[in-house]
Design an enzyme around this catalytic site. Structure first.
Site, PDB file in Angstrom:
ATOM      1  CB  THR A 217      -0.883   0.002   1.274  1.00 17.50           C
ATOM      2  OG1 THR A 217      -1.535  -1.257   1.343  1.00 17.50           O
ATOM      3  CG2 THR A 217      -1.897   1.102   1.249  1.00 17.50           C
TER       4      THR A 217
ATOM      5  CD  GLU B 186       7.637  13.202  10.056  1.00 12.85           C
ATOM      6  OE1 GLU B 186       8.476  14.105  10.145  1.00 12.85           O
ATOM      7  OE2 GLU B 186       6.928  12.838  11.004  1.00 12.85           O
TER       8      GLU B 186
ATOM      9  N   GLY C 130       1.917   8.205  10.818  1.00 11.12           N
ATOM     10  CA  GLY C 130       1.613   8.302   9.380  1.00 11.12           C
ATOM     11  C   GLY C 130       1.793   9.685   8.793  1.00 11.12           C
TER      12      GLY C 130
ATOM     13  N   GLY D 256      -8.054  -2.441   6.391  1.00 12.74           N
ATOM     14  CA  GLY D 256      -6.628  -2.362   6.081  1.00 12.74           C
ATOM     15  C   GLY D 256      -5.807  -1.516   7.039  1.00 12.74           C
TER      16      GLY D 256
ATOM     17  CD  GLU E  48       1.245  -2.607  12.041  1.00 11.50           C
ATOM     18  OE1 GLU E  48       2.314  -3.070  11.637  1.00 11.50           O
ATOM     19  OE2 GLU E  48       0.802  -1.530  11.623  1.00 11.50           O
TER      20      GLU E  48
ATOM     21  CG  ASP F  10       1.700   0.180  15.513  1.00 12.49           C
ATOM     22  OD1 ASP F  10       2.569   0.003  14.654  1.00 12.49           O
ATOM     23  OD2 ASP F  10       0.925   1.159  15.509  1.00 12.49           O
TER      24      ASP F  10
ATOM     25  CE  LYS G 137       2.708   3.577  14.477  1.00 14.61           C
ATOM     26  NZ  LYS G 137       1.275   3.381  14.268  1.00 14.61           N
TER      27      LYS G 137
HETATM   28  N1  HSE Z   1      -1.480  -0.543  12.303  1.00 14.10           N
HETATM   29  C1  HSE Z   1      -1.106   0.828  12.394  1.00 14.10           C
HETATM   30  C2  HSE Z   1      -2.308   1.603  12.910  1.00 14.10           C
HETATM   31  C3  HSE Z   1      -0.697   1.298  11.026  1.00 14.10           C
HETATM   32  O1  HSE Z   1      -3.375   1.028  13.084  1.00 14.10           O
HETATM   33  O2  HSE Z   1      -2.182   2.776  13.197  1.00 14.10           O
HETATM   34  C4  HSE Z   1       0.225   2.481  11.025  1.00 14.10           C
HETATM   35  O3  HSE Z   1       1.385   2.296  11.742  1.00 14.10           O
END
Ligand code: HSE
Length: 431
Positions: free
Chosen positions: A15, A132, A137, A190, A193, A204, A208
């Site tokens: 993606t 970044e 995102g 989508g 992860e 996740d 970050k």
């Molecule tokens: N799986 C992550 C989320 C995607 O849901 O934010 C972006 O890191």
């Protein structure tokens, strides 16, 4: 400054990879003007060359081995969009940096686990390692902290850093639906992860947060210092009580600086409705940075998906094309301080506690005694009407208290015969 084209090779055509190709193709003129030189894709890498991806890739050299592309492609920048903290993604980034090529990556797991070593390698080769897209995102939060807030001592950085969790919590509240049901929606859309436990168990967000803490406080990335709790146990009942008490439940990553170290934690949090972050809903992410000069700054935007993530990847490429080169985590690697972790039992804060109790005389006195014994002061208490034969939910909120006292009180409460389920505790954040 050179006017020669900046040559880019992209590893990973999922993606985000396809989104990056689209932006570089569609905005080629805009980007050329902004950089004073063209930015051109020269090579791409993916295992499956035949899949139709909705973009024209016919002019690019194809590789099926990303690590080989990292050293062999005719490229100045290697863009790693494969993902994962080890294996091919790590090999590719290491090979590219070792070969003296700039790297742009969206790989938060890789940076959280190996950021320091990779930054050292990049620095020794005099190349950029830009990431970044790895955090929040489309929100340019790394740039904000590293550049825009360079004049501040940052005291706290916190955020909603996982769109999947925020989508799940928002949808559970808005539609009164159960956790598992809503998780399936998030996967279909989508956002989740490949392994959704990384989202819902907070991993996740922790990846970050570890990166953000490094940039905000000038410390070595220390993923192991992040204390992590996910959202699996958040029930519709807690969500309703939160609403009634004037809070929203959000999965927050919080990193704060204090005299005895940096506290980094990921946990479901009760956020007051008066706080802007309480209104960040659905798949949106938000980051709140507290700096001594700027005060509190909140940025909100899409934290995942093709366009937003590719937008951040392209911004990193543009920086390289413009000749902007900054230390990976804001200061040279040798100046990064070891991250001294402050354990959560030193945390102080207010708490929400939900108990399921047998409704009979004296039960609450036992609960109150356990709180008193551990110096936990109650702020409010709500008891629901009892259905015949059922345990009754009792919700307590506390004044500011120590986490160690709160946990000890909960331990004592859990042992009471009249407590029918393990107590649920959610931290309350003031803003
Ligand atoms: N799986 C992550 C989320 C995607 O849901 O934010 C972006 O890191």
């Amino acid at each position: 400054m050179t006017h020669a084209p900046l040559k880019v090779a992209i590893a990973g055509l999922g993606t985000v990879g396809v989104g990056t190709v689209k932006i570089l193709q569609q905005h080629a003129d805009l980007i050329r003007m902004r950089c004073g030189r063209p930015v051109v894709i020269t090579a791409v890498c993916s295992r499956d060359q035949n899949r139709h991806r909705g973009v024209d890739l016919s002019n690019y050299q194809w590789f099926s081995d990303a690590a080989e592309m990292a050293t062999q492609a005719n490229a100045d920048v290697i863009v790693e969009l494969i993902g994962g903290s080890s294996g091919i993604a790590k090999n590719t980034v290491e090979a590219a940096l070792a070969a003296g090529r700039h790297v742009v990556t969206a790989n938060k797991a890789l940076l959280a686990h190996h950021g320091l070593a990779l930054a050292k390698l990049a620095e020794s080769k005099g190349v950029s390692l830009n990431y970044e897209a790895a955090v929040a995102g489309g929100i340019p939060v790394i740039k904000s902290i590293r550049e825009g807030l360079a004049g501040n001592a940052v005291t706290r950085v916190q955020g909603i850093l996982n769109g999947t969790c925020n989508y799940i919590l928002t949808t559970m509240r808005q539609e009164g639906r159960g956790f598992d049901d809503v998780l399936k929606d998030a996967q279909r859309l989508g956002y989740a992860e490949a392994d959704p436990s990384f989202d819902i168990d907070g991993v996740d967000t922790a990846h970050k947060l570890a990166i953000l803490a490094s940039v905000a406080f000038g410390v070595e990335v220390n993923f192991n210092a992040v204390q992590v709790e996910g959202i699996r146990h958040i029930s519709a009942t807690d969500i309703q009580f939160a609403e009634e008490l004037g809070y929203r439940i959000k999965l927050l990553g919080v990193a704060s600086m204090s005299l005895d170290g940096i506290e980094q934690s990921v946990h479901p949090t009760m956020v007051p409705l008066s706080a802007p972050i309480a209104h960040v809903e659905g798949v949106f992410n938000a980051v709140v940075t507290d700096g001594d000069a700027v005060d509190s700054l909140m940025q909100e935007g899409r934290g995942a998906g093709e366009g937003p993530t590719a937008s951040a990847v392209v911004a990193d490429i543009v920086d390289i094309a413009r000749g902007i080169h900054l230390p990976t985590f804001g200061v040279p690697v040798e100046k990064l301080k070891p991250s001294q972790a402050r354990p959560m039992n030193l945390h102080t804060g207010a708490y929400y506690v939900r108990l399921m109790l047998v409704d009979q005389p004296g039960v609450f006195a036992d609960v109150a005694a356990a709180l008193r014994d551990h110096k936990v002061s109650m702020e409010s208490m709500i008891q629901r009407v009892r259905e015949p034969g059922e345990s009754v939910p009792v919700v307590i909120t506390t004044h500011i208290t120590s986490e160690s006292g709160m946990l000890a009180a909960l331990d004592a409460i859990a042992k009471l015969d009249t407590v029918t389920e393990p107590p649920r505790m959610i931290r309350i954040e003031s803003a």
